[in-house]
Enzyme design. Structure first.
Site, PDB file in Angstrom:
ATOM      1  N   GLY A 204     -38.688 -23.767 -58.355  1.00  0.00           N
ATOM      2  CA  GLY A 204     -37.504 -24.056 -59.167  1.00  0.00           C
ATOM      3  C   GLY A 204     -36.590 -22.861 -59.357  1.00  0.00           C
TER       4      GLY A 204
ATOM      5  CB  CYS B  99     -32.928 -25.785 -53.749  1.00  0.00           C
ATOM      6  SG  CYS B  99     -34.550 -25.569 -54.491  1.00  0.00           S
TER       7      CYS B  99
ATOM      8  CG  ASN C 287     -34.565 -25.385 -48.264  1.00  0.00           C
ATOM      9  OD1 ASN C 287     -35.730 -25.203 -48.565  1.00  0.00           O
ATOM     10  ND2 ASN C 287     -33.562 -24.934 -48.980  1.00  0.00           N
TER      11      ASN C 287
ATOM     12  N   GLY D  36     -41.065 -17.803 -42.802  1.00  0.00           N
ATOM     13  CA  GLY D  36     -41.227 -18.125 -44.217  1.00  0.00           C
ATOM     14  C   GLY D  36     -42.674 -18.090 -44.657  1.00  0.00           C
TER      15      GLY D  36
END
Lengths: 272, 306
Positions: free
Chosen positions: B74, B132, B195, B268
Site C-alpha cells: 500500500g 498500483c 506491474n 523485482g
C-alpha cells in the site's frame, strides 16, 4: 561500517531436539562459521538452502543462537513449508546466508538482567548467556509447551540462574504470568533490564507488565519477512512517534532493519 | 562489449546496461549497498514516492505463493521531501540513473510531485505508477482507462522539464496495447511494464485471507509469461523504448524480454531471493551475451522470428 555479507555456507549437521516424529519438530542447524567480524545476540540471519528452486522464493529469518570460532548455530522449529524443507538439510548441503542483520539486545554487564523466553524464543538467549561478561547478573524464566528436551535449555541453564515452566493447562499460564509479573517488578525496582523473545501474545503480555512496572524492557519481534534488509516492507510493526527518524514512514518501521529488538514503550503490537 | 542501447527519442539519456531494479523491491538502493556495487547496475528505480507520507496497509502484507509472492504494502513511504533529504544524497546518482517512482491520486498531484523531482539534479527520470492495485483511492483507474492514463501522462510531461517520463503499465487490463498507445500519444518518453497481477490467497484453516488487504499483487517467476506477452504487445504498438518487468530471474530471461522488443528490464521479486541478485545478474548477462556470440544487442533486440 557495514558488516553484512551474503555467503554460501556448508551445513555441518542438523540435529533434531526432543521428539523426532509428529507435528512439533525442533532442530539445531550447525553451519560453517561465516567470516563475520562481529555480531550481537538478538541479531538474525536470512537462510535459503541452495537446493531450493523457485517454488519457494524467500529465505527464512532465524535468530542467531550461537557463534563459536568453528560454527554458526541456528535453532528452529518446523512451522510451515520452508522449515519443513529445512528439516531435511544434511551435513555437506549448501545454504545461502545473509547477515548478521538487525540490532541486538542491550548488554549492560552490571545491571540485573531478566531474560524472558517463550518456546522457540529461547534461541537468541543461548548466545546472550554465553557471551555476557557477567552471567551471574542474568536470570531466565522460560515458558514452554513441548517437553524441555525440545529446546536448547540446558546450554543456558548450565550458565545462568533460572527456571523452566511447562504450560499444559490454562492455570499453568496464569501462574507463569504471575511469576513474570513479580520478576519484572523486582528488576524494575533495581533499574534492571528485561529482555523478551517469543510468540506475539507472549510479547504483548511482557510489554503490558513492563509498562505497568516502568521496567526498561526490550522485545524481540517475530514476523514474516521476504528480504531481511528493509526493502520489501512486509515485516513492519507500528511504532511510537519518537522513532520517526531514519526513514520510518508514518508510524511503521521494518522489524528487519529497525529491529528485531525494540524497546517495549516504542512498539505497538496490535497488528501482530 | 558495450551494453548500452540507444533509446529512441532520448539522445541524451541512457542506461549503462539493460538491467535495472524495480520499484518496491530494492528499497532506496542504500539497503543493498553492503551486498554489491550499486554503480554496476543499469539504474535504480526507488520505492514509490507520494507527496505526503503514507502509512501503507495493515499487516500481513506479503505472502509466498508457488514461484511467486503476493503483496499489498500500500505504498508506505515517508514522502517525497524526506526521500530527497534523507535518501537521495546517499545514492551514487552521478554514476547511475536514479529513477523516482511516483504515485498520486489525481493528475494535479502527479504534476506537483513531478515538478518537485524535476528540479533535482540527482533524479534521472520519473516513473509514473498509474497501475498500483493496492490503493483504494482509485489508483487502478488511471492505468485501466486509456483516456485517464493519457491525462496523467500529459499532466506529468507538462512539468517534467528535461526529465524523461516513464509510464508504468498494469497488466490488469483488457488491451494493454491500447493503453500503451494512448500514453505514447500523450507524450510519454518510455513505458515500463508490467506491474503486479491482481491476485489473492486464503488460509483454509484460519479461514482468513493471506493479506489484510485481501487482494494484492502477484509477482515473481510465476508471472513471467504474462509479462513477456504484454511487453511483446506493447513493443508492437509503440515506437518509444519499453522496459520489461515481470519474473526475471536469469540472464536468459533478460534476453527473452529483449528478443520481444524491450530496451531494458527491471528486476523485482528476484531481489528477495538473495540481496546480491541484481549485481550477479549484470555479470551473468554479460557472460551469456558473450557466450551466445551476440555482438550487437541493438540487432538482437526485437528480432523475434514469427
Amino acid at each position: 561500517m557495514n558488516n553484512e555479507q551474503c555467503t554460501t555456507l556448508k551445513v555441518l549437521d542438523n540435529v533434531p531436539f526432543g521428539q523426532v516424529a509428529g507435528e512439533n519438530l525442533f532442530f539445531a542447524l550447525r553451519l560453517e562459521r561465516p567470516e563475520w567480524k562481529n555480531w550481537q545476540p538478538g541479531q538474525f540471519v536470512m537462510v535459503r538452502p541452495s537446493g531450493w528452486a523457485f517454488d519457494m522464493l524467500w529465505a527464512r529469518p532465524f535468530s542467531i543462537c550461537r557463534v563459536s570460532p568453528r560454527d554458526l548455530v541456528l535453532f528452529f522449529q518446523v512451522v510451515g513449508r520452508g522449515t519443513r524443507r529445512m528439516a531435511e538439510l544434511k551435513s555437506g548441503d549448501d545454504v545461502l546466508v545473509w547477515g548478521p542483520l538487525g540490532n541486538g539486545f542491550a548488554v549492560e554487564p552490571d545491571s540485573p538482567t531478566l531474560l524472558l523466553a517463550g518456546g522457540i524464543g529461547i534461541a537468541p538467549f543461548v548466545g546472550y548467556a554465553h557471551s555476557h561478561p557477567k552471567p551471574w547478573n542474568l536470570h531466565m524464566e522460560f515458558g514452554h509447551r513441548m517437553p524441555l528436551s525440545c529446546y536448547p535449555y540446558e546450554s543456558i541453564n548450565e550458565k545462568i540462574m533460572g527456571d523452566a515452566h511447562l504450560e499444559e493447562k490454562p492455570e499453568d499460564l496464569t501462574r507463569f504470568i504471575e511469576l513474570m509479573d513479580r520478576r519484572i517488578a523486582e528488576h524494575a525496582e533495581q533499574n534492571g533490564l528485561v529482555l523478551a523473545c517469543g510468540p506475539t501474545p507472549f510479547l504483548k503480555t511482557v510489554q503490558h507488565l513492563a509498562l505497568k512496572h516502568s521496567a526498561r524492557c526490550q522485545l524481540s519481534l517475530e514476523t514474516r519477512m521476504a528480504c531481511g534488509v528493509g526493502a520489501c516492507l512486509g515485516c513492519v510493526t507500528k511504532v511510537a512517534d519518537d522513532m520517526h527518524a531514519n526513514g520510518v514512514a508514518a508510524g511503521r518501521a521494518q522489524v528487519c532493519n529497525h529491529g528485531p529488538v525494540f524497546w517495549a514503550h516504542q512498539v505497538n503490537l496490535s497488528e501482530g | 562489449m558495450d551494453m548500452r542501447l540507444n533509446l529512441p527519442g532520448l539522445p541524451d539519456f541512457g542506461f549503462k546496461n539493460p538491467i535495472l531494479t524495480a520499484s518496491g523491491t530494492f528499497g532506496y538502493g542504500v539497503e543493498f549497498a553492503p551486498f554489491g556495487d550499486l554503480t554496476a547496475l543499469g539504474g535504480i528505480v526507488v520505492k514509490g514516492l507520494s507527496l505526503k507520507p503514507r502509512p501503507g496497509n495493515p499487516m500481513p502484507r506479503i505472502a509466498e505463493t508457488p514461484c511467486g509472492m503476493l503483496n499489498a504494502v500500500g505504498l508506505q513511504n515517508s514522502g517525497v521531501e524526506s526521500f530527497l533529504k534523507e535518501k537521495l544524497p546517499k545514492l551514487p546518482w552521478r554514476e547511475l540513473p536514479v529513477i523516482a517512482n511516483i504515485y498520486a491520486c489525481d493528475p494535479g498531484e502527479f504534476a506537483e510531485l513531478t515538478s518537485i523531482l524535476a528540479r533535482e539534479q540527482g533524479i534521472a527520470a520519473v516513473e509514473v505508477n498509474i497501475s498500483c492495485p493496492n490503493v483504494k483511492e482509485g489508483g487502478i483507474l488511471f492505468g485501466q482507462d486509456a483516456a485517464q492514463a493519457a491525462r496523467v501522462t500529459e499532466a506529468v510531461k507538462r512539468v517534467a522539464g528535461d526529465k524523461p517520463v516513464i509510464i508504468k503499465l498494469s497488466p490488469n487490463v483488457t488491451d494493454i496495447a491500447a493503453i500503451a498507445k494512448a500514453v505514447e500519444d500523450a507524450g510519454a518518453d518510455m513505458i515500463s511494464c508490467i506491474n503486479t497481477l491482481s491476485g489473492m490467497g486464503v488460509d483454509i484453516r484460519s479461514r482468513k485471507p493471506l493479506l489484510a488487504n485481501v487482494i494484492g499483487g502477484l509477482s515473481g517467476p510465476a508471472i513471467k509469461p504474462v509479462a513477456l506477452r504484454c511487453v511483446w504487445q506493447v513493443c508492437r504498438a509503440v515506437t518509444i523504448p519499453v522496459i520489461g518487468i515481470g519474473g526475471i530471474t536469469s540472464a536468459e530471461d533478460v534476453l527473452e524480454f529483449m528478443l520481444v522488443g524491450a530496451h531494458a528490464v527491471q528486476v523485482g521479486t528476484a531481489n528477495f531471493i538473495r540481496p546480491d541478485f541484481s549485481f550477479r545478474l549484470v555479470q551473468e548477462f554479460e557472460q551469456l551475451v558473450e557466450k551466445m556470440g551476440i555482438t550487437d544487442l541493438e540487432e538482437f533486440r526485437g528480432s523475434l522470428k514469427l
